[in-house]
Each structure stands twice: as C-alpha cells, then as structure tokens.
Design a protein around this motif. Structure first.
Motif, PDB file in Angstrom:
ATOM      1  N   ILE A  27     -12.736  -1.506  -1.171  1.00  0.00           N
ATOM      2  CA  ILE A  27     -11.784  -2.448  -0.237  1.00  0.00           C
ATOM      3  C   ILE A  27     -11.820  -3.531  -1.145  1.00  0.00           C
ATOM      4  N   ALA A  28     -12.335  -3.408  -1.621  1.00  0.00           N
ATOM      5  CA  ALA A  28     -12.516  -4.533  -2.483  1.00  0.00           C
ATOM      6  C   ALA A  28     -11.243  -4.582  -3.764  1.00  0.00           C
ATOM      7  N   GLU A  29     -11.624  -3.609  -4.755  1.00  0.00           N
ATOM      8  CA  GLU A  29     -10.305  -3.173  -5.189  1.00  0.00           C
ATOM      9  C   GLU A  29      -8.991  -3.415  -4.394  1.00  0.00           C
ATOM     10  N   ALA A 118      11.595  -8.859  -8.714  1.00  0.00           N
ATOM     11  CA  ALA A 118      12.693  -8.663  -8.049  1.00  0.00           C
ATOM     12  C   ALA A 118      13.647  -7.185  -8.505  1.00  0.00           C
ATOM     13  N   ASP A 119      13.969  -6.640  -7.473  1.00  0.00           N
ATOM     14  CA  ASP A 119      15.225  -5.618  -6.969  1.00  0.00           C
ATOM     15  C   ASP A 119      16.278  -6.710  -7.273  1.00  0.00           C
ATOM     16  N   GLU A 120      17.472  -5.998  -7.414  1.00  0.00           N
ATOM     17  CA  GLU A 120      18.545  -6.421  -7.961  1.00  0.00           C
ATOM     18  C   GLU A 120      19.166  -7.085  -6.587  1.00  0.00           C
ATOM     19  N   ASN A 121      18.670  -6.743  -4.834  1.00  0.00           N
ATOM     20  CA  ASN A 121      18.936  -7.824  -3.892  1.00  0.00           C
ATOM     21  C   ASN A 121      17.992  -8.373  -3.270  1.00  0.00           C
ATOM     22  N   GLY A 122      17.038  -8.789  -4.401  1.00  0.00           N
ATOM     23  CA  GLY A 122      16.012 -10.205  -4.550  1.00  0.00           C
ATOM     24  C   GLY A 122      14.852  -9.675  -3.894  1.00  0.00           C
ATOM     25  N   TYR A 123      14.449  -8.685  -3.452  1.00  0.00           N
ATOM     26  CA  TYR A 123      13.455  -8.059  -2.942  1.00  0.00           C
ATOM     27  C   TYR A 123      12.218  -7.856  -3.725  1.00  0.00           C
ATOM     28  N   VAL A 124      11.641  -8.170  -3.240  1.00  0.00           N
ATOM     29  CA  VAL A 124      10.095  -8.156  -3.807  1.00  0.00           C
ATOM     30  C   VAL A 124       8.580  -6.473  -3.761  1.00  0.00           C
ATOM     31  N   HIS A 125       8.941  -5.090  -4.272  1.00  0.00           N
ATOM     32  CA  HIS A 125       8.477  -4.721  -4.152  1.00  0.00           C
ATOM     33  C   HIS A 125       6.201  -4.363  -3.751  1.00  0.00           C
ATOM     34  N   MET A 126       5.564  -5.230  -2.812  1.00  0.00           N
ATOM     35  CA  MET A 126       4.380  -5.418  -3.039  1.00  0.00           C
ATOM     36  C   MET A 126       3.774  -4.682  -2.055  1.00  0.00           C
ATOM     37  N   PRO A 127       2.753  -4.292  -2.706  1.00  0.00           N
ATOM     38  CA  PRO A 127       1.413  -3.095  -2.157  1.00  0.00           C
ATOM     39  C   PRO A 127       1.352  -3.008  -1.377  1.00  0.00           C
ATOM     40  N   ASN A 128       0.803  -1.700  -0.669  1.00  0.00           N
ATOM     41  CA  ASN A 128       0.931  -1.986   1.110  1.00  0.00           C
ATOM     42  C   ASN A 128      -0.646  -2.024   1.086  1.00  0.00           C
ATOM     43  N   VAL A 129      -1.403  -2.709   1.341  1.00  0.00           N
ATOM     44  CA  VAL A 129      -1.845  -3.655   1.477  1.00  0.00           C
ATOM     45  C   VAL A 129      -2.250  -4.797   2.488  1.00  0.00           C
ATOM     46  N   ASN A 130      -2.812  -4.738   3.494  1.00  0.00           N
ATOM     47  CA  ASN A 130      -3.294  -5.716   4.850  1.00  0.00           C
ATOM     48  C   ASN A 130      -4.499  -6.717   4.835  1.00  0.00           C
ATOM     49  N   ILE A 131      -4.269  -7.283   3.992  1.00  0.00           N
ATOM     50  CA  ILE A 131      -5.912  -8.638   3.497  1.00  0.00           C
ATOM     51  C   ILE A 131      -7.070  -8.189   5.450  1.00  0.00           C
ATOM     52  N   ILE A 132      -5.846  -9.094   6.225  1.00  0.00           N
ATOM     53  CA  ILE A 132      -6.702  -8.566   7.314  1.00  0.00           C
ATOM     54  C   ILE A 132      -7.122  -7.643   7.472  1.00  0.00           C
ATOM     55  N   VAL A 133      -6.804  -5.734   7.884  1.00  0.00           N
ATOM     56  CA  VAL A 133      -7.348  -5.011   8.060  1.00  0.00           C
ATOM     57  C   VAL A 133      -8.580  -4.073   6.720  1.00  0.00           C
ATOM     58  N   GLU A 134      -8.104  -4.918   5.778  1.00  0.00           N
ATOM     59  CA  GLU A 134      -9.319  -4.872   4.674  1.00  0.00           C
ATOM     60  C   GLU A 134     -10.108  -5.982   4.665  1.00  0.00           C
ATOM     61  N   MET A 135     -10.142  -6.938   5.404  1.00  0.00           N
ATOM     62  CA  MET A 135     -11.392  -7.648   5.507  1.00  0.00           C
ATOM     63  C   MET A 135     -12.956  -6.988   7.378  1.00  0.00           C
ATOM     64  N   VAL A 136     -11.392  -5.992   8.270  1.00  0.00           N
ATOM     65  CA  VAL A 136     -12.057  -5.695   9.318  1.00  0.00           C
ATOM     66  C   VAL A 136     -13.041  -4.971   8.441  1.00  0.00           C
ATOM     67  N   ASP A 137     -12.573  -3.492   8.221  1.00  0.00           N
ATOM     68  CA  ASP A 137     -12.694  -2.332   7.214  1.00  0.00           C
ATOM     69  C   ASP A 137     -14.038  -3.071   6.389  1.00  0.00           C
ATOM     70  N   MET A 138     -13.847  -4.139   5.498  1.00  0.00           N
ATOM     71  CA  MET A 138     -15.291  -4.472   5.549  1.00  0.00           C
ATOM     72  C   MET A 138     -16.183  -5.340   5.815  1.00  0.00           C
ATOM     73  N   ILE A 139     -15.951  -5.859   7.330  1.00  0.00           N
ATOM     74  CA  ILE A 139     -16.866  -5.290   7.992  1.00  0.00           C
ATOM     75  C   ILE A 139     -17.793  -4.466   8.707  1.00  0.00           C
ATOM     76  N   SER A 140     -16.659  -3.254   8.413  1.00  0.00           N
ATOM     77  CA  SER A 140     -16.832  -1.765   9.529  1.00  0.00           C
ATOM     78  C   SER A 140     -18.152  -1.477   7.995  1.00  0.00           C
ATOM     79  N   ALA A 141     -17.655  -0.889   7.338  1.00  0.00           N
ATOM     80  CA  ALA A 141     -18.409  -0.598   5.808  1.00  0.00           C
ATOM     81  C   ALA A 141     -19.636  -1.880   6.043  1.00  0.00           C
ATOM     82  N   THR A 142     -20.200  -2.854   6.164  1.00  0.00           N
ATOM     83  CA  THR A 142     -21.083  -3.700   5.849  1.00  0.00           C
ATOM     84  C   THR A 142     -21.725  -2.640   6.538  1.00  0.00           C
ATOM     85  N   ARG A 143     -21.696  -2.754   8.252  1.00  0.00           N
ATOM     86  CA  ARG A 143     -22.599  -2.461   9.244  1.00  0.00           C
ATOM     87  C   ARG A 143     -23.263  -1.080   9.207  1.00  0.00           C
ATOM     88  N   ALA A 144     -22.047   0.047   8.616  1.00  0.00           N
ATOM     89  CA  ALA A 144     -22.527   1.345   8.488  1.00  0.00           C
ATOM     90  C   ALA A 144     -23.852   1.610   7.458  1.00  0.00           C
TER      91      ALA A 144
END
Length: 165
Positions: A27-29, A118-144
C-alpha cells in the motif's frame, strides 16, 4: 504433548503480522507511485495488491478437527481418556501465504496535453491507484496488524501464566 504445539498460537500471530506488514508495504508503494506515469519498462505504474491464501489447503480444517477430537477425549476433570487417533499424519498448520501481485484494473486517462508522457490525443496514462482506496486499505491492514499483536500478547500471557502454575 509436543512442545511445538504450545507455540502454535505464536506462529499463527507471527504469520498474520508478516502478512499485514507485506500488505502495508504494498500500500505504501502504491501511494508513493500514485503519479508515476513511466516505470523502467515505459508503462505507468501498476497497483500492487496482496493476495492471501491458506497454506497448505485444508490445514485449518485439520486443526479444527484435531482440536474437536481433543475436546471429546477429555472428561470433566480434563484427564485424557485416550484411544482416539489425532491425524498426526496429515498436513501441519502452516498458516497464510501472502503474495504481492499486480492489479489488472485499467489505468486512468487524464487529459493534459502539456505532460511529457501525453499521447497524440493529449491524454496521459496514469496509474490505476486510487488514493482513497489505498487509505482505507491501510487502515484495515493497520487494524489487522494490531489485532495480531493483541493475540500474540494474549498467547504470551497465557504461556507465562501456565509456567507459573
């Protein structure tokens, strides 16, 4: 009784601690690479997830059956009656196997024509990481992780009290 059985709860808690630590590391990575658009292989960063599996298959059922039989062969004064097979030949409890795998969900597309990736259409392919999901997962891992520490400390106190008898 084998002496190793006294420490089985320590081993189970230690495996849980190790698995949750591996989960928090992944999650930190992910959080650190939320904006990484180019890795060594030229693609956006792929989110890492930890998959946990019982190792070996069915070990929990074997342990549960052994404990159930152990309860059946003791009388009200907790003396062994004996004569029941304990399935010692079956697979030992080895706990949880945690492996880090890449998430196959699609990458995010962000319109930013000035970005160097950016590609030829001006779009940047960003990672499939959602910071909100990662923070919820971090809280869950910490509690476990905290739950495993609590279980380990309880087992330690039980073993200490047993030695004082």
């Amino acid at each position: 009784m084998k002496i190793e059985k006294i420490f089985a709860s320590f081993n189970i808690s230690a495996m849980g601690l190790s698995a949750q630590r591996k989960r928090m590391t992944a999650i930190a990575e992910n959080i650190a690479n939320v904006e990484t658009t180019r890795t060594e292989n030229g693609t956006p960063y792929k989110r890492k997830i930890v998959v946990m599996r019982a190792s070996p298959e069915g070990s929990f059922q074997v342990a549960l059956r052994n404990e159930t039989i152990g309860l059946k062969i003791t009388d009200e004064k907790h003396f062994s009656v004996g004569g029941i097979e304990f399935f010692e030949d079956e697979a030992p409890i080895s706990g949880v196997r945690a492996e880090i795998v890449e998430d196959d969900s699609p990458e995010r597309l962000v319109y930013n024509p000035e970005h160097p990736d950016a590609d030829e259409n001006g779009y940047v392919h960003m990672p499939n990481v959602n910071i909100i999901v990662e923070m919820v997962d971090m809280i869950s891992a910490t509690r476990a992780y905290e739950a495993n520490v609590t279980a380990f400390n309880a087992s330690k106190n039980i073993a200490k009290d047993a030695l004082e008898i």
